[in-house]
Write a protein that holds these residues in place. Structure first.
Motif, PDB file in Angstrom:
ATOM      1  N   SER A 116       0.748  -1.256   0.051  1.00 49.01           N
ATOM      2  CA  SER A 116       0.020  -0.012  -0.010  1.00 49.01           C
ATOM      3  C   SER A 116       0.964   1.261   0.000  1.00 49.01           C
ATOM      4  CB  SER A 116      -0.904   0.046   1.162  1.00 49.01           C
ATOM      5  OG  SER A 116       0.013   0.245   2.393  1.00 49.01           O
ATOM      6  N   ARG A 117       2.297   1.246   0.121  1.00 44.07           N
ATOM      7  CA  ARG A 117       3.202   2.251  -0.019  1.00 44.07           C
ATOM      8  C   ARG A 117       3.965   2.392  -1.091  1.00 44.07           C
ATOM      9  NH1 ARG A 117       0.947   5.278   4.263  1.00 44.07           N
ATOM     10  NH2 ARG A 117       2.811   6.721   3.919  1.00 44.07           N
ATOM     11  N   ARG A 118       4.413   3.439  -1.389  1.00 41.40           N
ATOM     12  CA  ARG A 118       5.768   3.717  -2.214  1.00 41.40           C
ATOM     13  C   ARG A 118       6.890   4.026  -1.556  1.00 41.40           C
ATOM     14  NH1 ARG A 118       5.732   7.023  -6.154  1.00 41.40           N
ATOM     15  NH2 ARG A 118       7.113   5.979  -7.630  1.00 41.40           N
ATOM     16  N   LEU A 119       8.102   3.678  -2.058  1.00 40.85           N
ATOM     17  CA  LEU A 119       9.196   3.887  -1.118  1.00 40.85           C
ATOM     18  C   LEU A 119       9.613   5.472  -1.639  1.00 40.85           C
ATOM     19  CD1 LEU A 119      11.422   3.172   1.059  1.00 40.85           C
ATOM     20  CD2 LEU A 119      12.564   2.152  -0.885  1.00 40.85           C
ATOM     21  N   GLU A 120       9.403   5.631  -2.995  1.00 41.99           N
ATOM     22  CA  GLU A 120       9.784   7.021  -3.164  1.00 41.99           C
ATOM     23  C   GLU A 120       9.051   8.166  -2.862  1.00 41.99           C
ATOM     24  OE1 GLU A 120      12.365   8.476  -5.048  1.00 41.99           O
ATOM     25  OE2 GLU A 120      13.629   6.435  -4.706  1.00 41.99           O
ATOM     26  N   ASP A 121       7.861   7.755  -2.562  1.00 43.17           N
ATOM     27  CA  ASP A 121       6.982   8.735  -1.908  1.00 43.17           C
ATOM     28  C   ASP A 121       7.447   9.067  -0.436  1.00 43.17           C
ATOM     29  OD1 ASP A 121       5.598   9.148  -4.230  1.00 43.17           O
ATOM     30  OD2 ASP A 121       3.895   7.683  -3.555  1.00 43.17           O
ATOM     31  N   ASP A 122       7.605   7.915   0.343  1.00 46.46           N
ATOM     32  CA  ASP A 122       7.682   7.966   1.807  1.00 46.46           C
ATOM     33  C   ASP A 122       9.202   8.533   2.065  1.00 46.46           C
ATOM     34  OD1 ASP A 122       5.192   7.575   2.232  1.00 46.46           O
ATOM     35  OD2 ASP A 122       5.426   5.460   2.702  1.00 46.46           O
ATOM     36  N   ALA A 123      10.068   7.708   1.271  1.00 45.06           N
ATOM     37  CA  ALA A 123      11.673   8.207   1.748  1.00 45.06           C
ATOM     38  C   ALA A 123      12.368   8.270   0.445  1.00 45.06           C
ATOM     39  CB  ALA A 123      12.044   7.144   2.498  1.00 45.06           C
ATOM     40  N   PRO A 124      12.257   9.493  -0.488  1.00 43.11           N
ATOM     41  CA  PRO A 124      12.794   9.404  -1.659  1.00 43.11           C
ATOM     42  C   PRO A 124      14.409   9.397  -1.782  1.00 43.11           C
ATOM     43  CG  PRO A 124      12.220  11.744  -1.151  1.00 43.11           C
ATOM     44  CD  PRO A 124      11.395  10.559  -0.193  1.00 43.11           C
ATOM     45  N   SER A 125      14.840   8.691  -2.668  1.00 41.17           N
ATOM     46  CA  SER A 125      16.430   8.407  -2.513  1.00 41.17           C
ATOM     47  C   SER A 125      17.124   9.746  -2.678  1.00 41.17           C
ATOM     48  CB  SER A 125      16.898   7.460  -3.636  1.00 41.17           C
ATOM     49  OG  SER A 125      16.622   7.634  -5.015  1.00 41.17           O
ATOM     50  N   HIS A 126      16.535  10.559  -3.914  1.00 44.35           N
ATOM     51  CA  HIS A 126      17.116  11.897  -4.258  1.00 44.35           C
ATOM     52  C   HIS A 126      16.177  12.861  -3.939  1.00 44.35           C
ATOM     53  CE1 HIS A 126      19.979   8.940  -6.075  1.00 44.35           C
ATOM     54  NE2 HIS A 126      20.840   9.743  -6.029  1.00 44.35           N
ATOM     55  N   LEU A 127      16.859  14.234  -3.867  1.00 42.35           N
ATOM     56  CA  LEU A 127      15.820  15.491  -3.819  1.00 42.35           C
ATOM     57  C   LEU A 127      16.401  16.328  -4.987  1.00 42.35           C
ATOM     58  CD1 LEU A 127      13.625  16.863  -2.379  1.00 42.35           C
ATOM     59  CD2 LEU A 127      15.079  17.738  -0.871  1.00 42.35           C
ATOM     60  N   GLU A 128      15.527  17.143  -5.659  1.00 40.97           N
ATOM     61  CA  GLU A 128      16.039  18.089  -6.570  1.00 40.97           C
ATOM     62  C   GLU A 128      15.933  19.389  -5.971  1.00 40.97           C
ATOM     63  OE1 GLU A 128      14.582  20.162 -10.729  1.00 40.97           O
ATOM     64  OE2 GLU A 128      14.321  17.852 -10.746  1.00 40.97           O
ATOM     65  N   VAL A 129      17.273  20.113  -5.985  1.00 43.04           N
ATOM     66  CA  VAL A 129      17.281  21.214  -5.372  1.00 43.04           C
ATOM     67  C   VAL A 129      17.118  22.534  -6.328  1.00 43.04           C
ATOM     68  CG1 VAL A 129      18.888  20.378  -3.600  1.00 43.04           C
ATOM     69  CG2 VAL A 129      19.955  21.265  -5.598  1.00 43.04           C
ATOM     70  N   PRO A 130      17.299  23.710  -5.922  1.00 44.12           N
ATOM     71  CA  PRO A 130      17.001  24.606  -6.758  1.00 44.12           C
ATOM     72  C   PRO A 130      17.687  24.886  -8.101  1.00 44.12           C
ATOM     73  CG  PRO A 130      16.689  25.566  -4.659  1.00 44.12           C
ATOM     74  CD  PRO A 130      17.204  24.150  -4.626  1.00 44.12           C
ATOM     75  N   SER A 131      19.164  24.540  -8.036  1.00 47.50           N
ATOM     76  CA  SER A 131      20.168  24.604  -9.019  1.00 47.50           C
ATOM     77  C   SER A 131      19.762  23.571 -10.082  1.00 47.50           C
ATOM     78  CB  SER A 131      21.523  24.474  -8.509  1.00 47.50           C
ATOM     79  OG  SER A 131      21.624  22.739  -8.110  1.00 47.50           O
ATOM     80  N   GLY A 132      18.640  22.659  -9.913  1.00 46.19           N
ATOM     81  CA  GLY A 132      18.398  21.563 -10.972  1.00 46.19           C
ATOM     82  C   GLY A 132      19.276  20.020 -10.547  1.00 46.19           C
ATOM     83  N   SER A 133      20.179  20.180  -9.726  1.00 41.56           N
ATOM     84  CA  SER A 133      20.836  19.042  -9.123  1.00 41.56           C
ATOM     85  C   SER A 133      19.993  18.053  -8.413  1.00 41.56           C
ATOM     86  CB  SER A 133      22.124  19.336  -8.178  1.00 41.56           C
ATOM     87  OG  SER A 133      23.041  20.127  -9.022  1.00 41.56           O
ATOM     88  N   ARG A 134      19.930  16.743  -8.462  1.00 48.04           N
ATOM     89  CA  ARG A 134      19.577  15.724  -7.716  1.00 48.04           C
ATOM     90  C   ARG A 134      20.401  15.346  -7.146  1.00 48.04           C
ATOM     91  NH1 ARG A 134      17.568  11.283  -9.262  1.00 48.04           N
ATOM     92  NH2 ARG A 134      15.573  11.083  -8.271  1.00 48.04           N
ATOM     93  N   ILE A 135      20.214  15.650  -5.711  1.00 46.04           N
ATOM     94  CA  ILE A 135      21.145  15.170  -4.702  1.00 46.04           C
ATOM     95  C   ILE A 135      20.738  13.961  -3.651  1.00 46.04           C
ATOM     96  CG2 ILE A 135      22.409  16.070  -2.418  1.00 46.04           C
ATOM     97  CD1 ILE A 135      22.879  17.557  -4.907  1.00 46.04           C
ATOM     98  N   ARG A 136      21.469  13.080  -3.592  1.00 50.29           N
ATOM     99  CA  ARG A 136      21.140  11.974  -2.709  1.00 50.29           C
ATOM    100  C   ARG A 136      20.966  12.177  -1.351  1.00 50.29           C
ATOM    101  NH1 ARG A 136      21.724   6.323  -3.266  1.00 50.29           N
ATOM    102  NH2 ARG A 136      23.080   6.654  -5.160  1.00 50.29           N
ATOM    103  N   ILE A 137      19.738  11.720  -0.805  1.00 48.06           N
ATOM    104  CA  ILE A 137      19.672  11.687   0.774  1.00 48.06           C
ATOM    105  C   ILE A 137      20.150  10.577   1.613  1.00 48.06           C
ATOM    106  CG2 ILE A 137      17.843  12.216   2.463  1.00 48.06           C
ATOM    107  CD1 ILE A 137      15.841  13.134   0.019  1.00 48.06           C
ATOM    108  N   ASP A 138      20.842  10.923   2.568  1.00 48.74           N
ATOM    109  CA  ASP A 138      21.504   9.799   3.435  1.00 48.74           C
ATOM    110  C   ASP A 138      20.443   9.801   4.779  1.00 48.74           C
ATOM    111  OD1 ASP A 138      23.160   8.342   5.065  1.00 48.74           O
ATOM    112  OD2 ASP A 138      24.534   9.793   5.280  1.00 48.74           O
TER     113      ASP A 138
END
Length: 227
Positions: A116-138
């Protein structure tokens, strides 16, 4: 489960042997259930599974989901206790240690993701920041960490929360070294940025250090060299 003489690693001895003193009277293969029990004991006492960096990161994300959300995300504290849910059918088919060493831990762990859950919704592996880079979340600590160069966040009033938990932002210098740590980006721009700017703009003159970071254009690049 046994450790043969002269060897450091244990393995399954898949036979039942009847002896009279040193004389072997009979030997019969272990039942599948007995082999499985021996392998489970080995999993509890030795490092058998191949925990790649990707597998560890996935486990950390799922552990965060359990801490932040709770059910239906399972606890990652006793994965061997959950063997029926994520190590099957490979565990019941395995006959020795090497069979489990070859197991794809990432694919196996994904069996624990609730339907019933999506891992990318609850704990995304990366986040897009204002510069456009996708940064990995630790997710290895109690709080998710986003380590990103300060100039890439210009204009970002506040970072999004992950499952309701504030991101701990490690603001990096242009050289990738820690310059500041904050869980409240808005407060950093108001109260901490000025001192960081004063300390670093002389050291990194080819990178922008605007007086007002909230109206500046985020960038991942240095200014072109003059001349």
């Amino acid at each position: 489960w046994r450790v043969p003489p002269g060897e450091r690693r244990g393995d399954v001895s898949a036979r039942v042997i009847e002896r009279l003193g040193a004389i072997e009277l009979s030997a019969a293969p272990l039942r599948n259930a007995d082999v499985r029990a021996a392998l489970l004991e080995g999993l509890r006492t030795e490092e058998i599974l191949t925990w790649t960096r990707e597998a560890v990161a996935l486990r950390d994300r799922m552990a965060f989901c359990h801490r932040a959300i709770g059910e239906p995300w399972p606890s990652m504290d006793d994965l061997i206790g959950l063997a029926d849910r994520w190590l099957e059918p490979e565990l019941s088919r395995a006959r020795r240690r090497a069979d489990l060493e070859r197991l794809d831990v990432v694919a196996a762990l994904k069996r624990l993701v609730p339907w019933s859950r999506r891992l990318e919704d609850d704990a995304p592996s990366h986040l897009e920041v204002p510069s456009g880079s996708r940064i990995r979340i630790d997710y290895s600590g109690e709080q998710p960490v986003l380590a990103v160069k300060l100039q890439e966040l210009f204009g970002w009033q506040e970072a999004p929360r992950i499952a309701g938990v504030p991101l701990l932002i490690h603001l990096l210098s242009p050289a990738g070294r820690p310059a500041a740590v904050t869980a409240d980006l808005a407060s950093f721009w108001r109260e901490g940025y000025r001192s960081v700017r004063a300390e670093l703009r002389g050291r990194y003159p080819r990178h922008p250090w605007p007086e007002d970071p909230l109206t500046a254009t985020p960038t991942r690049r240095a200014k072109p060299r003059q001349g």
